[in-house]
Scaffold this active site. Structure first.
Site, short mmCIF file in Angstrom:
data_model
loop_
_atom_site.label_atom_id
_atom_site.label_comp_id
_atom_site.label_asym_id
_atom_site.label_seq_id
_atom_site.Cartn_x
_atom_site.Cartn_y
_atom_site.Cartn_z
N GLY A 47 0.85 -1.19 0.00
CA GLY A 47 0.00 0.00 0.00
C GLY A 47 0.88 1.24 0.00
CG LEU A 48 3.60 2.11 2.47
CD1 LEU A 48 4.33 0.86 2.03
CD2 LEU A 48 4.47 2.92 3.41
CG HIS A 49 -1.20 3.60 -2.63
ND1 HIS A 49 -0.66 2.35 -2.70
CD2 HIS A 49 -2.54 3.42 -2.79
CE1 HIS A 49 -1.61 1.46 -2.90
NE2 HIS A 49 -2.77 2.08 -2.95
CB ALA A 50 -4.10 8.44 -0.55
NE ARG A 95 -5.38 3.37 0.19
CZ ARG A 95 -6.58 3.25 -0.36
NH1 ARG A 95 -6.90 2.13 -0.97
NH2 ARG A 95 -7.42 4.25 -0.37
#
Ligand code: T46
Length: 134
Positions: A47-50, A95
């Protein structure tokens, strides 16, 4: 925060269990894409993004994993370990998925087709957008 945990109806009999999900009924959007994540090793974090527009429903259909959700003002951790539970994640929510059990299968239903430009990978850029638009 644009995040809701919801429970699906489970149909159980002597033959086992069945859960069905209908677009715009059990899932609060039209499902255009389905993907699943499995075989995530040890301490890995995904994840580590929106997303700018994408809405998703996350369901851990086997095993367990954790998800951190951050809308720029609040950060919550959710454990997904029940195939009859789903997590609706709206747009502009950062997330991160982690702590996958070796047998985890994370099913994701998405409101849009895959589009690289919909991702925000930079946390500072995400926070800047939230501040400018709140
Ligand atoms: C999300 C979380 C929960 C595609 O080509 N098409 C697709 O539909 C997807 C989902 C991915 N890909 C490619 C893009 C990357 O080269 O598959 C590779 C792995 O995807 P990514 O690094 O984005 O995987 P995650 O686990 O970090 O994120 C995924 C989703 O991309 C994302 O939308 O919210 O799961």
């Amino acid at each position: 925060m644009q995040v809701t945990k919801f429970k699906f109806k489970q149909h159980e009999n002597e033959l086992g269990s069945l859960v069905f999900l209908e677009s715009c009924r059990d899932i609060p959007f039209t499902v255009k894409r389905v993907y699943y994540i499995y075989g995530v090793g040890g301490n890995l974090r995904r994840g580590l993004h929106a997303h700018k527009t994408l809405q998703q429903a996350l369901i851990c259909i086997h095993g367990s994993c954790k998800v951190v959700l951050d809308d720029g003002t609040e950060r919550v951790e959710v454990v997904l370990d029940d195939p009859t539970e789903g997590l609706h994640v709206g747009n502009y929510v950062w997330r991160e998925m982690y702590d996958f059990s070796p047998d985890a299968v994370l099913l994701v239903l998405a409101s849009e087709y895959y589009e690289k430009e919909d991702y925000i990978h930079d946390y500072d850029e995400f926070i800047k957008y939230i501040k400018e638009n709140s």
